[in-house]
Design an enzyme around this catalytic site. Sequence first.
Site, PDB file in Angstrom:
ATOM      1  N   ARG A   1       1.817   1.071  -6.023  1.00  0.00           N
ATOM      2  CA  ARG A   1       1.847   0.277  -4.855  1.00  0.00           C
ATOM      3  C   ARG A   1       0.724  -0.439  -4.503  1.00  0.00           C
ATOM      4  O   ARG A   1       0.379  -1.494  -3.676  1.00  0.00           O
ATOM      5  CB  ARG A   1       2.242   0.973  -3.567  1.00  0.00           C
ATOM      6  CG  ARG A   1       3.725   1.656  -3.783  1.00  0.00           C
ATOM      7  CD  ARG A   1       4.250   2.437  -2.609  1.00  0.00           C
ATOM      8  NE  ARG A   1       4.252   1.656  -1.180  1.00  0.00           N
ATOM      9  CZ  ARG A   1       5.356   1.075  -1.071  1.00  0.00           C
ATOM     10  NH1 ARG A   1       6.554   1.241  -1.811  1.00  0.00           N
ATOM     11  NH2 ARG A   1       5.683   0.139  -0.136  1.00  0.00           N
TER      12      ARG A   1
ATOM     13  N   HIS B   1       9.500 -32.555 -24.309  1.00  0.00           N
ATOM     14  CA  HIS B   1       9.048 -33.322 -23.128  1.00  0.00           C
ATOM     15  C   HIS B   1       7.715 -32.956 -22.384  1.00  0.00           C
ATOM     16  O   HIS B   1       7.505 -33.237 -21.373  1.00  0.00           O
ATOM     17  CB  HIS B   1      10.264 -33.240 -22.153  1.00  0.00           C
ATOM     18  CG  HIS B   1      11.454 -33.642 -22.504  1.00  0.00           C
ATOM     19  ND1 HIS B   1      11.960 -35.067 -22.722  1.00  0.00           N
ATOM     20  CD2 HIS B   1      12.484 -33.094 -22.742  1.00  0.00           C
ATOM     21  CE1 HIS B   1      12.911 -34.912 -23.061  1.00  0.00           C
ATOM     22  NE2 HIS B   1      13.591 -34.021 -23.303  1.00  0.00           N
TER      23      HIS B   1
ATOM     24  N   LYS C   1       3.386  -2.922  -7.140  1.00  0.00           N
ATOM     25  CA  LYS C   1       4.881  -2.708  -7.605  1.00  0.00           C
ATOM     26  C   LYS C   1       5.818  -3.353  -6.775  1.00  0.00           C
ATOM     27  O   LYS C   1       6.700  -4.194  -6.928  1.00  0.00           O
ATOM     28  CB  LYS C   1       5.172  -1.399  -7.718  1.00  0.00           C
ATOM     29  CG  LYS C   1       6.718  -1.037  -8.216  1.00  0.00           C
ATOM     30  CD  LYS C   1       6.553  -1.263  -9.700  1.00  0.00           C
ATOM     31  CE  LYS C   1       8.151  -0.964 -10.069  1.00  0.00           C
ATOM     32  NZ  LYS C   1       8.476  -1.782 -11.226  1.00  0.00           N
TER      33      LYS C   1
ATOM     34  N   LYS D   1       6.369 -10.699 -18.890  1.00  0.00           N
ATOM     35  CA  LYS D   1       5.754  -9.388 -18.748  1.00  0.00           C
ATOM     36  C   LYS D   1       4.432  -9.659 -19.734  1.00  0.00           C
ATOM     37  O   LYS D   1       3.356  -8.677 -19.262  1.00  0.00           O
ATOM     38  CB  LYS D   1       6.792  -8.734 -20.149  1.00  0.00           C
ATOM     39  CG  LYS D   1       8.032  -8.230 -19.393  1.00  0.00           C
ATOM     40  CD  LYS D   1       8.145  -6.921 -18.530  1.00  0.00           C
ATOM     41  CE  LYS D   1       7.819  -7.355 -17.229  1.00  0.00           C
ATOM     42  NZ  LYS D   1       9.007  -7.379 -16.327  1.00  0.00           N
TER      43      LYS D   1
ATOM     44  N   CYS E   1       0.806  -1.255  -0.001  1.00  0.00           N
ATOM     45  CA  CYS E   1      -0.076   0.022  -0.118  1.00  0.00           C
ATOM     46  C   CYS E   1       0.824   1.380  -0.043  1.00  0.00           C
ATOM     47  O   CYS E   1       2.074   1.161   0.262  1.00  0.00           O
ATOM     48  CB  CYS E   1      -0.963  -0.130   1.231  1.00  0.00           C
ATOM     49  SG  CYS E   1      -1.829  -1.375   1.350  1.00  0.00           S
TER      50      CYS E   1
ATOM     51  N   ASN F   1       0.541   0.437   6.062  1.00  0.00           N
ATOM     52  CA  ASN F   1       1.055  -0.610   4.964  1.00  0.00           C
ATOM     53  C   ASN F   1       1.755  -1.759   5.788  1.00  0.00           C
ATOM     54  O   ASN F   1       2.428  -1.639   6.699  1.00  0.00           O
ATOM     55  CB  ASN F   1       1.941   0.136   4.206  1.00  0.00           C
ATOM     56  CG  ASN F   1       2.650  -1.040   3.087  1.00  0.00           C
ATOM     57  OD1 ASN F   1       2.133  -1.991   2.968  1.00  0.00           O
ATOM     58  ND2 ASN F   1       3.874  -0.462   2.892  1.00  0.00           N
ATOM     59  N   GLY F   2       1.000  -3.165   5.594  1.00  0.00           N
ATOM     60  CA  GLY F   2       1.643  -4.136   6.333  1.00  0.00           C
ATOM     61  C   GLY F   2       0.646  -5.088   6.737  1.00  0.00           C
ATOM     62  O   GLY F   2      -0.523  -5.102   6.237  1.00  0.00           O
TER      63      GLY F   2
ATOM     64  N   TRP G   1      -3.612  -1.986  -1.421  1.00  0.00           N
ATOM     65  CA  TRP G   1      -3.706  -3.172  -2.205  1.00  0.00           C
ATOM     66  C   TRP G   1      -4.251  -4.414  -0.779  1.00  0.00           C
ATOM     67  O   TRP G   1      -3.442  -4.557  -0.137  1.00  0.00           O
ATOM     68  CB  TRP G   1      -2.256  -3.399  -2.545  1.00  0.00           C
ATOM     69  CG  TRP G   1      -1.886  -4.892  -3.255  1.00  0.00           C
ATOM     70  CD1 TRP G   1      -2.199  -5.063  -4.573  1.00  0.00           C
ATOM     71  CD2 TRP G   1      -1.454  -6.167  -2.892  1.00  0.00           C
ATOM     72  NE1 TRP G   1      -2.012  -6.050  -5.010  1.00  0.00           N
ATOM     73  CE2 TRP G   1      -1.647  -6.922  -3.955  1.00  0.00           C
ATOM     74  CE3 TRP G   1      -1.343  -6.678  -1.447  1.00  0.00           C
ATOM     75  CZ2 TRP G   1      -1.049  -8.455  -3.770  1.00  0.00           C
ATOM     76  CZ3 TRP G   1      -1.174  -7.975  -1.708  1.00  0.00           C
ATOM     77  CH2 TRP G   1      -0.951  -8.711  -2.609  1.00  0.00           C
TER      78      TRP G   1
ATOM     79  N   GLU H   1       1.629 -10.664 -17.267  1.00  0.00           N
ATOM     80  CA  GLU H   1       1.435  -9.441 -16.444  1.00  0.00           C
ATOM     81  C   GLU H   1       0.547  -8.398 -16.810  1.00  0.00           C
ATOM     82  O   GLU H   1      -0.471  -7.841 -16.088  1.00  0.00           O
ATOM     83  CB  GLU H   1       2.710  -8.721 -15.953  1.00  0.00           C
ATOM     84  CG  GLU H   1       3.399  -9.255 -14.670  1.00  0.00           C
ATOM     85  CD  GLU H   1       4.522  -8.353 -14.362  1.00  0.00           C
ATOM     86  OE1 GLU H   1       4.657  -7.937 -13.155  1.00  0.00           O
ATOM     87  OE2 GLU H   1       5.422  -8.015 -15.118  1.00  0.00           O
TER      88      GLU H   1
ATOM     89  N   GLU I   1      11.289 -14.171 -18.822  1.00  0.00           N
ATOM     90  CA  GLU I   1      10.883 -12.681 -18.571  1.00  0.00           C
ATOM     91  C   GLU I   1      10.049 -12.035 -19.941  1.00  0.00           C
ATOM     92  O   GLU I   1       8.895 -11.294 -19.310  1.00  0.00           O
ATOM     93  CB  GLU I   1      12.314 -11.726 -18.749  1.00  0.00           C
ATOM     94  CG  GLU I   1      12.042 -10.508 -18.508  1.00  0.00           C
ATOM     95  CD  GLU I   1      11.622  -9.771 -17.435  1.00  0.00           C
ATOM     96  OE1 GLU I   1      11.105 -10.683 -16.305  1.00  0.00           O
ATOM     97  OE2 GLU I   1      11.036  -8.901 -17.217  1.00  0.00           O
TER      98      GLU I   1
HETATM   99  O1  M6R Z   1      11.235  -5.017  -6.107  1.00  0.00           O
HETATM  100  P1  M6R Z   1      11.741  -6.487  -6.619  1.00  0.00           P
HETATM  101  O2  M6R Z   1      12.688  -6.349  -7.681  1.00  0.00           O
HETATM  102  O3  M6R Z   1      12.113  -6.914  -5.463  1.00  0.00           O
HETATM  103  O4  M6R Z   1      10.305  -7.068  -7.122  1.00  0.00           O
HETATM  104  C1  M6R Z   1      10.365  -8.267  -7.421  1.00  0.00           C
HETATM  105  C2  M6R Z   1       9.060  -8.900  -8.135  1.00  0.00           C
HETATM  106  O5  M6R Z   1       7.839  -8.578  -7.329  1.00  0.00           O
HETATM  107  C3  M6R Z   1       9.031  -7.909  -9.486  1.00  0.00           C
HETATM  108  O6  M6R Z   1       9.973  -8.177 -10.524  1.00  0.00           O
HETATM  109  C4  M6R Z   1       7.604  -8.475 -10.098  1.00  0.00           C
HETATM  110  O7  M6R Z   1       7.600  -9.837 -10.581  1.00  0.00           O
HETATM  111  C5  M6R Z   1       7.479  -7.439 -11.494  1.00  0.00           C
HETATM  112  N1  M6R Z   1       5.989  -7.107 -11.278  1.00  0.00           N
HETATM  113  C6  M6R Z   1       7.801  -7.956 -12.559  1.00  0.00           C
HETATM  114  O8  M6R Z   1       7.409  -7.236 -13.766  1.00  0.00           O
END
Ligand code: M6R
Length: 612
Positions: free
Chosen positions: A27, A508, A607, A489, A2, A98-99, A74, A492, A485
């Site tokens: 966030r 496989h 994020k 992307k 958050c 937040n937490g 969040w 996501e 990756e």
């Molecule tokens: O801040 P961080 O690099 O530790 O975050 C790790 C993951 O949460 C972050 O890379 C997440 O997978 C992204 N949304 C990827 O685009």
Amino acid sequence: MCGIVGYMGPQDGVPVVMDGLQKLEYRGYDSAGVATFQDGRITINRSVGKLRELEKKLFASELSGSPAIGHTRWATHGRPTEPNAHPHVYEGVVVVHNGIVENYIALREELAAAGHRFSSETDTEIISHLIARELARGLDFCQAVRAALNQVRGAFALGIMYEQEPEMLIAARKGSPLVVAHGSQQGEYYIASDIPALLAYSREVIFLDDDEMAVCSPAGMTIMTVADGREQQKEVHQIAWDPIMAEKGGYKHFMLKEIFEQPQAVSNTLLGRISEDRRKTDLQETGFTPADWRAVKKIMILACGTSWHAGLVGKFWLERLARIPTEIDIASEFRYRDPLVEEGTLLIGISQSGETADTLAALREGKDKGAKILSICNVMGSSISRQSDGVMYTYAGPEIGVASTKAFTTQLACLMLLALDMAAARKTMDDEEIAENVEALLKLPALLEKSLILAPRLEQIARTYHHASDYLFLARGLNYPIALEGALKLKEISYIHAEGYPAGEMKHGPIALIDENMPVVILAPHDHHYEKVVSNLQEVVARDGRVIAFTASTDKRLADLSHEVVKIEEPGEILNPLVYVIPLQLLAYYTAVFKGTDVDQPRNLAKSVTVE
Ligand code: M6R
């Protein structure tokens, strides 16, 4: 997860808080709220959905005042509804959080038995009740906050106001990030979960440590421990980020801006880390010496998500160049398997935010077992960087888009610098080889620019395939993490199901998925895997899969074999992952745009993931 913002001072705090929340919306964005003192009373506005919903409400209600606190959520405990949105208030005690309060069920039962009634399903509301209970016992506001927080188990970053103390604002931290800053005027203070919220107001910030709270009043700001109220002297950190860096700068989305910032970000990350004669690396800033590198027997890399993908490439480089056995673990797995951390192990934590709870906890576990920690982080002063024995910062600037892009390529730049530095110390490469690789690194930003020129071609491909329901990404060797990756992307931000696979593993299992509706992205750089990857590509063609091939600019074979071919100027085998990832980021970006999804704030994500 958050975002928290707070203001106290001579200005109207509501626009300041809203501006900060807007910078922190990455966030969390399922609901939001603001509280302030208006006409001597606390008034709260909350709404479900994005910040713009709250803005509409505030416009109608003409809310203004100071101090003010705000929150963008969040959801963890309790659905994203208005009653569950922050701020929460009980008997004049207003809290944004937040937490996670881990013992909230026990506390809630205890409070309910004492006659407290709750208006939300959240763990946060408990905190305002606990403070109110301590106030009722005769403690002053500051003492009551401390007494309440000492009953809470779990993680918190908090902004707290109290109706009977209109000239006080309290911020407290345990396990979740929080920064505070003085304003330019006497008695003016800011609190926020993350630096971008403050950049427009102050670039001199104080990072609260765990179990610390900041008490702001017209007399000044006092930072003390939560446990026993001991005053703390804190260092003020100068932030190099510019407020403009946290704006879209004419781009439609932060993600697109951040993709296009990569040549500059990588260049900034290399700056100052290469000797003047351009022949070797210089990583003295980490505090680790060549002798330390020689003493390393094993490396363990810990990270999550995109940062984990960077670590997979890093493993390859550290083993191949520095000849150090390297393991890599997903941080959330490492912690719970009682890992063997032998003497001489160096832990490398990779994290854009430096706040990812899983990575932080895994690094702590490794530290408790005696390992030294080197972290690669983007956010200065973040929890992970402060837990580490040495830090390499990625100079990517603020990354706002939830999908990580420039953080990834700058993490790779750091890992490559590190592998070369270690290789030099351990003499696993001679001076000439090191110099050649350093030269290639320095040429990289120009090649990243060339990958970006491919944007219109990727837009075209995205237009053709954005209706697909599944995608497969295949590659071999050190480009396999780039396939992972690319798939991450795409899923996501476009919500298309996508899987990354080592190309040799396709037969496989995943080969069963291939039919004429399945786009298959194949990375076929001109490296020593090329022939094998072309064979895998032909296996896809034979089953009517739609092949989207990414290969070297000099390639002559794949155009005839593939439905689409994208040609990339290569820096050479070892650095190829950096130039190959950019077109995959663009493919995901344009696919999401065609599908009309929320690119910068995709559903269900946040994020920085500061809960486990
Ligand atoms: O801040 P961080 O690099 O530790 O975050 C790790 C993951 O949460 C972050 O890379 C997440 O997978 C992204 N949304 C990827 O685009």
